[in-house]
Design a protein around this motif. Structure first.
Motif, PDB file in Angstrom:
ATOM      1  N   LYS A 105      38.889  24.606  28.062  1.00 17.87           N
ATOM      2  CA  LYS A 105      39.439  23.414  28.717  1.00 17.87           C
ATOM      3  C   LYS A 105      40.647  22.857  27.952  1.00 17.87           C
ATOM      4  CE  LYS A 105      35.574  21.153  28.343  1.00 17.87           C
ATOM      5  NZ  LYS A 105      34.816  22.163  27.569  1.00 17.87           N
ATOM      6  N   THR A 106      40.495  22.735  26.642  1.00 20.30           N
ATOM      7  CA  THR A 106      41.587  22.194  25.829  1.00 20.30           C
ATOM      8  C   THR A 106      42.792  23.122  25.834  1.00 20.30           C
ATOM      9  OG1 THR A 106      40.026  20.989  24.422  1.00 20.30           O
ATOM     10  CG2 THR A 106      42.216  21.379  23.519  1.00 20.30           C
ATOM     11  N   GLN A 107      42.549  24.420  25.982  1.00 15.67           N
ATOM     12  CA  GLN A 107      43.650  25.387  26.042  1.00 15.67           C
ATOM     13  C   GLN A 107      44.554  25.090  27.238  1.00 15.67           C
ATOM     14  OE1 GLN A 107      43.924  27.881  23.691  1.00 15.67           O
ATOM     15  NE2 GLN A 107      42.067  27.201  22.673  1.00 15.67           N
ATOM     16  N   ILE A 108      43.934  24.793  28.389  1.00 18.40           N
ATOM     17  CA  ILE A 108      44.728  24.460  29.583  1.00 18.40           C
ATOM     18  C   ILE A 108      45.498  23.160  29.369  1.00 18.40           C
ATOM     19  CG2 ILE A 108      44.597  23.835  32.028  1.00 18.40           C
ATOM     20  CD1 ILE A 108      42.307  25.750  32.362  1.00 18.40           C
ATOM     21  N   ALA A 109      44.841  22.181  28.750  1.00 19.18           N
ATOM     22  CA  ALA A 109      45.496  20.895  28.497  1.00 19.18           C
ATOM     23  C   ALA A 109      46.695  21.072  27.566  1.00 19.18           C
ATOM     24  CB  ALA A 109      44.489  19.914  27.894  1.00 19.18           C
ATOM     25  N   THR A 121      54.689  13.971  27.793  1.00 15.24           N
ATOM     26  CA  THR A 121      53.240  13.942  28.000  1.00 15.24           C
ATOM     27  C   THR A 121      52.588  12.976  27.018  1.00 15.24           C
ATOM     28  OG1 THR A 121      53.194  16.258  28.735  1.00 15.24           O
ATOM     29  CG2 THR A 121      51.129  15.335  27.953  1.00 15.24           C
ATOM     30  N   VAL A 122      51.559  12.283  27.493  1.00 18.76           N
ATOM     31  CA  VAL A 122      50.677  11.510  26.615  1.00 18.76           C
ATOM     32  C   VAL A 122      49.382  12.301  26.457  1.00 18.76           C
ATOM     33  CG1 VAL A 122      49.289   9.419  26.371  1.00 18.76           C
ATOM     34  CG2 VAL A 122      51.630   9.265  27.206  1.00 18.76           C
ATOM     35  N   PHE A 123      48.988  12.568  25.222  1.00 17.16           N
ATOM     36  CA  PHE A 123      47.782  13.356  24.944  1.00 17.16           C
ATOM     37  C   PHE A 123      46.822  12.484  24.137  1.00 17.16           C
ATOM     38  CE2 PHE A 123      44.927  16.633  23.882  1.00 17.16           C
ATOM     39  CZ  PHE A 123      45.263  17.803  24.554  1.00 17.16           C
ATOM     40  N   LYS A 153      58.718  16.581  20.587  1.00 18.52           N
ATOM     41  CA  LYS A 153      59.367  15.270  20.497  1.00 18.52           C
ATOM     42  C   LYS A 153      58.996  14.333  21.633  1.00 18.52           C
ATOM     43  CE  LYS A 153      63.624  16.954  22.691  1.00 18.52           C
ATOM     44  NZ  LYS A 153      65.078  17.196  22.475  1.00 18.52           N
ATOM     45  N   ASN A 154      58.593  14.894  22.781  1.00 17.33           N
ATOM     46  CA  ASN A 154      58.221  14.052  23.926  1.00 17.33           C
ATOM     47  C   ASN A 154      56.725  14.073  24.204  1.00 17.33           C
ATOM     48  OD1 ASN A 154      60.877  13.222  24.533  1.00 17.33           O
ATOM     49  ND2 ASN A 154      61.272  15.133  25.620  1.00 17.33           N
ATOM     50  N   ILE A 155      55.938  14.492  23.231  1.00 18.93           N
ATOM     51  CA  ILE A 155      54.479  14.493  23.374  1.00 18.93           C
ATOM     52  C   ILE A 155      53.913  13.391  22.475  1.00 18.93           C
ATOM     53  CG2 ILE A 155      52.355  15.825  23.078  1.00 18.93           C
ATOM     54  CD1 ILE A 155      53.965  18.324  23.666  1.00 18.93           C
ATOM     55  N   PHE A 156      53.327  12.382  23.102  1.00 20.21           N
ATOM     56  CA  PHE A 156      52.820  11.216  22.385  1.00 20.21           C
ATOM     57  C   PHE A 156      51.302  11.347  22.243  1.00 20.21           C
ATOM     58  CE2 PHE A 156      56.700  10.149  24.588  1.00 20.21           C
ATOM     59  CZ  PHE A 156      57.427   9.455  23.638  1.00 20.21           C
ATOM     60  N   VAL A 157      50.835  11.423  21.003  1.00 22.64           N
ATOM     61  CA  VAL A 157      49.419  11.693  20.722  1.00 22.64           C
ATOM     62  C   VAL A 157      48.733  10.418  20.236  1.00 22.64           C
ATOM     63  CG1 VAL A 157      47.793  13.066  19.357  1.00 22.64           C
ATOM     64  CG2 VAL A 157      49.939  14.085  20.159  1.00 22.64           C
ATOM     65  N   ASP A 189      41.345  14.069  26.518  1.00 22.01           N
ATOM     66  CA  ASP A 189      40.455  15.152  26.092  1.00 22.01           C
ATOM     67  C   ASP A 189      39.504  14.627  25.006  1.00 22.01           C
ATOM     68  OD1 ASP A 189      39.265  17.561  25.538  1.00 22.01           O
ATOM     69  OD2 ASP A 189      40.990  18.419  24.496  1.00 22.01           O
ATOM     70  N   SER A 190      38.285  14.225  25.369  1.00 23.68           N
ATOM     71  CA  SER A 190      37.730  14.267  26.703  1.00 23.68           C
ATOM     72  C   SER A 190      37.418  12.854  27.195  1.00 23.68           C
ATOM     73  CB  SER A 190      36.429  15.090  26.701  1.00 23.68           C
ATOM     74  OG  SER A 190      35.410  14.389  26.017  1.00 23.68           O
ATOM     75  N   ILE A 191      37.210  12.739  28.507  1.00 26.25           N
ATOM     76  CA  ILE A 191      36.912  11.445  29.104  1.00 26.25           C
ATOM     77  C   ILE A 191      35.483  11.025  28.815  1.00 26.25           C
ATOM     78  CG2 ILE A 191      36.190  12.411  31.330  1.00 26.25           C
ATOM     79  CD1 ILE A 191      38.304   9.225  30.832  1.00 26.25           C
ATOM     80  N   ALA A 192      34.595  12.003  28.550  1.00 28.04           N
ATOM     81  CA  ALA A 192      33.167  11.711  28.416  1.00 28.04           C
ATOM     82  C   ALA A 192      32.782  11.205  27.029  1.00 28.04           C
ATOM     83  CB  ALA A 192      32.346  12.959  28.748  1.00 28.04           C
ATOM     84  N   ALA A 193      33.456  11.698  25.996  1.00 28.42           N
ATOM     85  CA  ALA A 193      33.034  11.421  24.618  1.00 28.42           C
ATOM     86  C   ALA A 193      32.846   9.934  24.302  1.00 28.42           C
ATOM     87  CB  ALA A 193      34.012  12.059  23.642  1.00 28.42           C
ATOM     88  N   PRO A 194      33.778   9.040  24.664  1.00 26.72           N
ATOM     89  CA  PRO A 194      33.586   7.630  24.312  1.00 26.72           C
ATOM     90  C   PRO A 194      32.451   6.949  25.081  1.00 26.72           C
ATOM     91  CG  PRO A 194      35.898   8.106  24.816  1.00 26.72           C
ATOM     92  CD  PRO A 194      35.093   9.262  25.285  1.00 26.72           C
TER      93      PRO A 194
END
Length: 317
Positions: A105-109, A121-123, A153-157, A189-194
């Motif tokens: 799953k994370t590979q696709i993301a 992208t916001v990750f 440079k345009n990926i905000f983590v 990644d992921s929506i469920a964990a929290p």
């Protein structure tokens, strides 16, 4: 909504003095209630309600127009997945990918983030830290890859572990970021964990999930971007298959659900050597993955076979 811009000046002055300052008040109150507050004539009140209704009502569209309308989509970075999803992740909606740990799953993301590096992208990571080394590998599959280019440079983590912090990020910090940067994709990644470990009050969890989903959809539609949420799985009592986490409260809020699973089938893959190796290629055994469309308003149910290579997800074709 600025009522002053859409109403005749005389009517606006009267309703403003009466304390009617929002479209919601005007739509909810009856003609008789507004008449008591403003002393306006019935014809003027009907004009007032019609003017406000015309501006707050959604755009009407026929089914024929929907069929011919070309919906914008964000590439996944894999040609075969883009074909399956009709050009990629739909803009203005939430797409979910669920599957067991290690399914890819994370590979696709990561691949989607890498291939949308130019548009941004916001990750948001809620489990592990952002896999920088894997991102460095995947970015080499980008078309016209250039070693000198800064693809991050345009990926905000953002790293978040608590549900309240995730809600705050989506409601407050993300809109502020989008005011300064035009982005195309938001990944969680992921929506469920929290939401899985700390909750015993499932009614409260359902309410917060709904609030989170509505905020994501609003942002996606206002800023013309796609939202990708990675989800975990839970055991099913009715059969051997697993089910996505978070239940119906979450399922009812997403538009597209994809299931990624690792099969028992193994194939040989010729892995290209590193610069320090003298051999022409290295043969490696890898598992085949299957990506299934479980539901989507614009897609038929389908299954494609994929493999995970050093440079990302690829089709078996």
């Amino acid at each position: 909504m600025d009522l002053k811009k859409i109403l005749p000046s005389k009517i606006f002055e009267v309703i403003d003095k009466a304390g009617l300052s929002t479209a919601k008040q005007i739509m909810i109150l009856s003609v008789w209630d507004i008449k008591k507050l403003t002393n306006l004539r019935t014809d003027d009140i009907l004009l007032l309600k019609n003017q406000v209704a015309n501006h707050v009502s959604p755009e009407s569209i026929t089914s024929d127009e929907l069929l011919t309308r070309q919906e914008k989509a964000i590439t996944t970075g894999c040609v075969e997945i883009d074909k399956q999803l009709q050009n990629g992740f739909r803009v203005g909606t939430i797409t979910e990918i669920y599957g067991e740990s290690g399914s890819g799953k994370t590979q696709i993301a990561l691949q989607a983030a890498a291939h949308n590096w130019s548009t941004g992208t916001v990750f948001i990571c809620t489990e592990d830290t952002f896999p920088v080394k894997r991102f460095e590998q995947i970015k080499q599959s980008i078309k016209d890859y250039n070693r000198e280019e800064d693809y991050g440079k345009n990926i905000f983590v953002e790293h978040i572990t608590e549900a309240c912090d995730l809600l705050s990020c989506i409601r407050v910090r993300l809109p502020k970021l989008l005011e300064k940067h035009k982005l195309s994709l938001v990944i969680i990644d992921s929506i469920a964990a929290p939401f899985r470990s700390e909750y015993t009050n499932y009614i409260q969890r359902a309410e917060e999930l709904r609030e989170l989903a509505l905020s994501l959809i609003k942002i996606a539609q206002e800023h013309n971007l796609a939202v990708l949420c990675i989800n975990q799985v839970t055991a099913s009592f009715d059969g051997p298959e697993v089910l996505p986490s978070l239940g119906l409260a979450w399922s009812n809020m997403i538009s597209t659900r994809l299931w990624l699973r690792k099969t028992n089938r193994i194939i040989s893959f010729n892995k290209m050597p590193t610069t320090t190796m003298k051999t022409a290629s290295i043969e490696e055994n890898i598992f085949v993955r299957e990506l299934s469309v479980i539901f989507a308003p614009n897609l038929p149910n389908s299954v494609i076979k994929l493999i995970i290579t050093p440079t990302g997800i690829q089709s078996m074709l």
